[in-house]
Write a protein that holds these residues in place. Structure first.
Motif, PDB file in Angstrom:
ATOM      1  N   TYR A 261       9.775   7.174  -8.649  1.00 24.54           N
ATOM      2  CA  TYR A 261       9.747   8.125  -7.539  1.00 24.54           C
ATOM      3  C   TYR A 261      10.262   7.536  -6.219  1.00 24.54           C
ATOM      4  CZ  TYR A 261       7.312  12.015  -9.784  1.00 24.54           C
ATOM      5  OH  TYR A 261       6.995  13.095 -10.579  1.00 24.54           O
ATOM      6  N   GLY A 262      10.634   6.268  -6.213  1.00 24.74           N
ATOM      7  CA  GLY A 262      11.179   5.671  -4.996  1.00 24.74           C
ATOM      8  C   GLY A 262      10.171   5.431  -3.904  1.00 24.74           C
ATOM      9  N   LEU A 263       8.913   5.219  -4.296  1.00 27.83           N
ATOM     10  CA  LEU A 263       7.855   5.046  -3.294  1.00 27.83           C
ATOM     11  C   LEU A 263       8.158   3.903  -2.335  1.00 27.83           C
ATOM     12  CD1 LEU A 263       4.851   5.855  -2.455  1.00 27.83           C
ATOM     13  CD2 LEU A 263       4.187   3.839  -3.796  1.00 27.83           C
ATOM     14  N   PHE A 264       8.714   2.816  -2.860  1.00 30.87           N
ATOM     15  CA  PHE A 264       8.867   1.610  -2.047  1.00 30.87           C
ATOM     16  C   PHE A 264      10.036   1.691  -1.068  1.00 30.87           C
ATOM     17  CE2 PHE A 264       6.826   0.243  -6.062  1.00 30.87           C
ATOM     18  CZ  PHE A 264       5.600  -0.107  -5.537  1.00 30.87           C
ATOM     19  N   ASP A 265      10.943   2.619  -1.270  1.00 33.69           N
ATOM     20  CA  ASP A 265      11.954   2.892  -0.248  1.00 33.69           C
ATOM     21  C   ASP A 265      11.394   3.809   0.826  1.00 33.69           C
ATOM     22  OD1 ASP A 265      14.291   1.432  -0.533  1.00 33.69           O
ATOM     23  OD2 ASP A 265      15.114   2.754  -2.068  1.00 33.69           O
ATOM     24  N   ARG A 266      10.604   4.787   0.420  1.00 33.78           N
ATOM     25  CA  ARG A 266      10.016   5.706   1.412  1.00 33.78           C
ATOM     26  C   ARG A 266       8.999   4.989   2.293  1.00 33.78           C
ATOM     27  NH1 ARG A 266       9.039   8.886  -3.021  1.00 33.78           N
ATOM     28  NH2 ARG A 266       6.850   9.294  -2.534  1.00 33.78           N
ATOM     29  N   PHE A 267       8.302   4.012   1.704  1.00 33.93           N
ATOM     30  CA  PHE A 267       7.249   3.305   2.437  1.00 33.93           C
ATOM     31  C   PHE A 267       7.442   1.795   2.227  1.00 33.93           C
ATOM     32  CE2 PHE A 267       5.599   7.483   1.256  1.00 33.93           C
ATOM     33  CZ  PHE A 267       5.280   7.981   2.515  1.00 33.93           C
ATOM     34  N   PRO A 268       8.338   1.195   2.982  1.00 35.63           N
ATOM     35  CA  PRO A 268       8.742  -0.193   2.724  1.00 35.63           C
ATOM     36  C   PRO A 268       7.709  -1.247   3.089  1.00 35.63           C
ATOM     37  CG  PRO A 268       9.860   0.673   4.664  1.00 35.63           C
ATOM     38  CD  PRO A 268       9.150   1.837   4.042  1.00 35.63           C
ATOM     39  N   LYS A 269       6.577  -0.852   3.666  1.00 34.11           N
ATOM     40  CA  LYS A 269       5.538  -1.836   3.998  1.00 34.11           C
ATOM     41  C   LYS A 269       4.250  -1.635   3.196  1.00 34.11           C
ATOM     42  CE  LYS A 269       7.245  -2.727   8.671  1.00 34.11           C
ATOM     43  NZ  LYS A 269       6.914  -2.768  10.120  1.00 34.11           N
ATOM     44  N   VAL A 270       4.263  -0.679   2.284  1.00 36.34           N
ATOM     45  CA  VAL A 270       3.101  -0.456   1.426  1.00 36.34           C
ATOM     46  C   VAL A 270       2.913  -1.649   0.493  1.00 36.34           C
ATOM     47  CG1 VAL A 270       2.472   0.843  -0.650  1.00 36.34           C
ATOM     48  CG2 VAL A 270       2.905   2.058   1.475  1.00 36.34           C
ATOM     49  N   LYS A 271       1.655  -2.037   0.268  1.00 38.29           N
ATOM     50  CA  LYS A 271       1.325  -3.158  -0.619  1.00 38.29           C
ATOM     51  C   LYS A 271       0.513  -2.631  -1.798  1.00 38.29           C
ATOM     52  CE  LYS A 271      -0.476  -5.300   2.953  1.00 38.29           C
ATOM     53  NZ  LYS A 271      -1.124  -6.307   3.846  1.00 38.29           N
ATOM     54  N   VAL A 272       0.999  -2.888  -3.037  1.00 41.09           N
ATOM     55  CA  VAL A 272       0.369  -2.380  -4.255  1.00 41.09           C
ATOM     56  C   VAL A 272      -0.046  -3.549  -5.140  1.00 41.09           C
ATOM     57  CG1 VAL A 272       0.715  -1.039  -6.364  1.00 41.09           C
ATOM     58  CG2 VAL A 272       1.629  -0.203  -4.182  1.00 41.09           C
ATOM     59  N   VAL A 273      -1.274  -3.482  -5.663  1.00 41.45           N
ATOM     60  CA  VAL A 273      -1.817  -4.515  -6.541  1.00 41.45           C
ATOM     61  C   VAL A 273      -2.170  -3.882  -7.889  1.00 41.45           C
ATOM     62  CG1 VAL A 273      -3.599  -6.271  -6.841  1.00 41.45           C
ATOM     63  CG2 VAL A 273      -2.797  -5.682  -4.532  1.00 41.45           C
ATOM     64  N   VAL A 274      -1.734  -4.488  -8.980  1.00 49.55           N
ATOM     65  CA  VAL A 274      -2.125  -4.055 -10.323  1.00 49.55           C
ATOM     66  C   VAL A 274      -3.303  -4.908 -10.759  1.00 49.55           C
ATOM     67  CG1 VAL A 274      -1.395  -3.659 -12.699  1.00 49.55           C
ATOM     68  CG2 VAL A 274       0.260  -3.415 -10.831  1.00 49.55           C
ATOM     69  N   LEU A 275      -4.430  -4.262 -11.014  1.00 52.84           N
ATOM     70  CA  LEU A 275      -5.688  -4.950 -11.287  1.00 52.84           C
ATOM     71  C   LEU A 275      -6.084  -4.866 -12.765  1.00 52.84           C
ATOM     72  CD1 LEU A 275      -7.493  -3.439  -8.197  1.00 52.84           C
ATOM     73  CD2 LEU A 275      -7.106  -5.892  -8.503  1.00 52.84           C
ATOM     74  N   GLY A 374      -6.841 -18.302  -4.313  1.00 56.37           N
ATOM     75  CA  GLY A 374      -7.389 -17.647  -3.137  1.00 56.37           C
ATOM     76  C   GLY A 374      -6.447 -17.358  -1.996  1.00 56.37           C
ATOM     77  N   ASP A 375      -5.453 -18.206  -1.775  1.00 55.77           N
ATOM     78  CA  ASP A 375      -4.603 -18.026  -0.596  1.00 55.77           C
ATOM     79  C   ASP A 375      -3.816 -16.718  -0.633  1.00 55.77           C
ATOM     80  OD1 ASP A 375      -5.518 -20.397   0.351  1.00 55.77           O
ATOM     81  OD2 ASP A 375      -3.630 -21.504   0.166  1.00 55.77           O
ATOM     82  N   ASN A 376      -3.355 -16.306  -1.825  1.00 57.37           N
ATOM     83  CA  ASN A 376      -2.603 -15.053  -1.907  1.00 57.37           C
ATOM     84  C   ASN A 376      -3.476 -13.859  -1.556  1.00 57.37           C
ATOM     85  OD1 ASN A 376      -0.274 -16.394  -2.715  1.00 57.37           O
ATOM     86  ND2 ASN A 376      -0.619 -16.041  -4.905  1.00 57.37           N
ATOM     87  N   VAL A 377      -4.688 -13.833  -2.088  1.00 56.23           N
ATOM     88  CA  VAL A 377      -5.613 -12.736  -1.769  1.00 56.23           C
ATOM     89  C   VAL A 377      -5.903 -12.716  -0.272  1.00 56.23           C
ATOM     90  CG1 VAL A 377      -7.946 -11.855  -2.101  1.00 56.23           C
ATOM     91  CG2 VAL A 377      -6.677 -12.744  -4.042  1.00 56.23           C
ATOM     92  N   LYS A 378      -6.141 -13.881   0.281  1.00 57.00           N
ATOM     93  CA  LYS A 378      -6.484 -13.962   1.704  1.00 57.00           C
ATOM     94  C   LYS A 378      -5.359 -13.402   2.566  1.00 57.00           C
ATOM     95  CE  LYS A 378      -8.906 -17.486   2.740  1.00 57.00           C
ATOM     96  NZ  LYS A 378      -9.395 -18.870   3.057  1.00 57.00           N
ATOM     97  N   GLN A 379      -4.131 -13.717   2.190  1.00 56.71           N
ATOM     98  CA  GLN A 379      -2.992 -13.241   2.962  1.00 56.71           C
ATOM     99  C   GLN A 379      -2.776 -11.746   2.782  1.00 56.71           C
ATOM    100  OE1 GLN A 379       0.678 -15.253   2.102  1.00 56.71           O
ATOM    101  NE2 GLN A 379       1.868 -14.046   3.555  1.00 56.71           N
ATOM    102  N   VAL A 380      -2.797 -11.270   1.551  1.00 60.57           N
ATOM    103  CA  VAL A 380      -2.496  -9.860   1.286  1.00 60.57           C
ATOM    104  C   VAL A 380      -3.555  -8.940   1.879  1.00 60.57           C
ATOM    105  CG1 VAL A 380      -2.228  -8.141  -0.547  1.00 60.57           C
ATOM    106  CG2 VAL A 380      -1.130 -10.375  -0.767  1.00 60.57           C
ATOM    107  N   TYR A 381      -4.816  -9.350   1.798  1.00 61.09           N
ATOM    108  CA  TYR A 381      -5.904  -8.502   2.292  1.00 61.09           C
ATOM    109  C   TYR A 381      -6.300  -8.823   3.734  1.00 61.09           C
ATOM    110  CZ  TYR A 381      -6.644  -6.457  -2.295  1.00 61.09           C
ATOM    111  OH  TYR A 381      -6.488  -5.756  -3.464  1.00 61.09           O
ATOM    112  N   GLY A 382      -5.618  -9.770   4.339  1.00 55.99           N
ATOM    113  CA  GLY A 382      -5.907 -10.081   5.730  1.00 55.99           C
ATOM    114  C   GLY A 382      -7.299 -10.604   5.964  1.00 55.99           C
ATOM    115  N   LEU A 383      -7.788 -11.474   5.080  1.00 52.65           N
ATOM    116  CA  LEU A 383      -9.173 -11.968   5.187  1.00 52.65           C
ATOM    117  C   LEU A 383      -9.219 -13.180   6.105  1.00 52.65           C
ATOM    118  CD1 LEU A 383     -10.195 -11.700   1.425  1.00 52.65           C
ATOM    119  CD2 LEU A 383     -10.442 -10.006   3.240  1.00 52.65           C
TER     120      LEU A 383
END
Length: 383
Positions: A261-275, A374-383
């Motif tokens: 659906y081109g979500l990442f072009d419409r919203f180029p700063k959205v951050k998505v995590v697959v859990l 831990g460092d990636n989580v801390k950065q992505v979630y702004g902890l």
């Protein structure tokens, strides 16, 4: 609590730690006009515990099965339904109360844990059809999880549950929950409208995600039969092992639809995590998405660049400590893209997750190890 070997490396953050919500959460936190139709735990005529929603027993959660929610590490007869086994009395140490969880984390050597629900992963599978009621259930949980984490000095991190019914309500609840203290949000792999989460109808939600600059995760959940992507054989409704092995297919289909659906072009700063969908698929999926994008079929994809470009810019994966190929996938895809998660206290993952995490990360270089633990989580979630 059973003794555990303390994790030897500092800065470890559990990217997907679950809590067993106390049974009265929704009665206490739901908007008053919905209290008569709230989520409750009741007993049936056989004395087995049942989940009640909208005034009726759950259709897809079998009686007595709720006691399995905290059964990490248990097998056989320990998982058999019984009137003596309840959701509460089977809850292990650290699964229901914040002080216990912090004590468990101290014992394990964890710095922080992102908190996700257990009952909250079941109710959307009931296909309630009442979108206002679904939104009320999500709001109630989000209010509670903020309170649950409030006195932890930031070590317990609340993640909001967003139900994809009305897009405007989803956007409103995201903003309310983040302002209340949630550091991210998640949704289940299907929607009550049968539309992809990335359908333009949901743009108000994604616009709010981008504005608030918070990550959003796709989390596996119970799935109603009409929306279950991995149950194509009618004679296998009993085959719980089969369904669990393929449980990642729902999140991955929801994820790939975002590229379609081109979500990442419409919203180029959205951050998505697959859990909680493993990590081993990442190499295949990135290669396959790009290869098909370069074929005539790629003309249907609403993206200006190859899908892998957006993955490396805007997406992350939470892998499991027991994945033997995890380290190889990290090397292939990139150390900046991965977290780890315990899935405590759910029964479909092993209880020695801290030991397996140590074995997983010990061979890694020091910089890669710190990113993954831990460092990636801390950065992505702004902890």
């Amino acid at each position: 609590m059973d003794a555990v070997k303390r994790f030897p490396y500092p800065g470890a953050i559990d990217a997907d730690g679950h809590i067993l919500e106390p049974p009265d959460v929704w009665e206490k936190y739901i908007d008053p006009q919905y209290r008569d139709r709230t989520i409750r735990l009741c007993k049936n005529q056989d004395g087995l515990e049942v989940l009640e929603l909208n005034g009726a027993p759950a259709r897809y959660m079998r009686p007595g099965q709720l006691a399995m929610s905290g059964a990490m590490g248990k097998r056989g007869k320990d998982l058999e339904p019984s009137p003596e086994k309840t959701y509460v009395n089977q809850a292990p140490f650290g699964s229901m109360y914040p002080k216990e969880r912090l004590a468990r984390m101290d014992e394990e050597g964890l710095e922080r844990a992102l908190i996700y629900p257990s009952l909250g992963l079941l109710w959307e599978a009931e296909d309630l059809s009442d979108l206002e009621l679904q939104a009320a259930y999500a709001r109630a949980y989000n209010r509670w999880v903020v309170d649950f984490c409030a006195d932890s000095d930031g070590r317990l991190v609340p993640i909001a549950h967003i139900s994809f019914g009305d897009p405007q309500e989803a956007a409103r609840e995201l903003e309310r929950a983040v302002k209340a203290g949630c550091k991210g949000a998640f949704f289940v792999p299907f929607t009550p409208t049968y539309k992809s989460h990335a359908h333009p109808d949901y743009d108000p939600f994604w616009a709010k995600v981008q504005e608030l600059d918070i990550p959003v995760g796709i989390h596996p959940s119970g799935e109603p039969p009409a929306k279950r992507v991995h149950q194509r054989f009618w004679d296998m409704k009993w085959a719980l092992w089969h369904h669990n092995v393929h449980g990642a297919q729902g999140p991955l289909q929801a994820f790939t639809a975002m590229f379609q659906y081109g979500l990442f072009d419409r919203f180029p700063k959205v951050k998505v995590v697959v859990l909680e969908s493993g990590a081993g698929w990442a190499g295949y999926l990135l290669n396959r998405m790009d290869a098909v994008y370069d074929s005539p079929l790629g003309d249907t994809v609403r993206l200006k660049e190859k899908p892998s470009t957006y993955f490396h810019r805007q997406c992350w994966i939470s892998g499991d400590p027991d994945e033997k190929a995890f380290g190889h996938i990290v090397d292939f895809v990139g150390a900046d893209k991965f977290f780890w998660a315990s899935d405590f206290p759910h029964f479909d993952h092993p209880g020695n997750y801290m030991e397996e995490l140590r074995e997983l990360v010990e061979p890694m270089s020091g910089s890669t190890r710190q990113k993954v633990i831990g460092d990636n989580v801390k950065q992505v979630y702004g902890l």
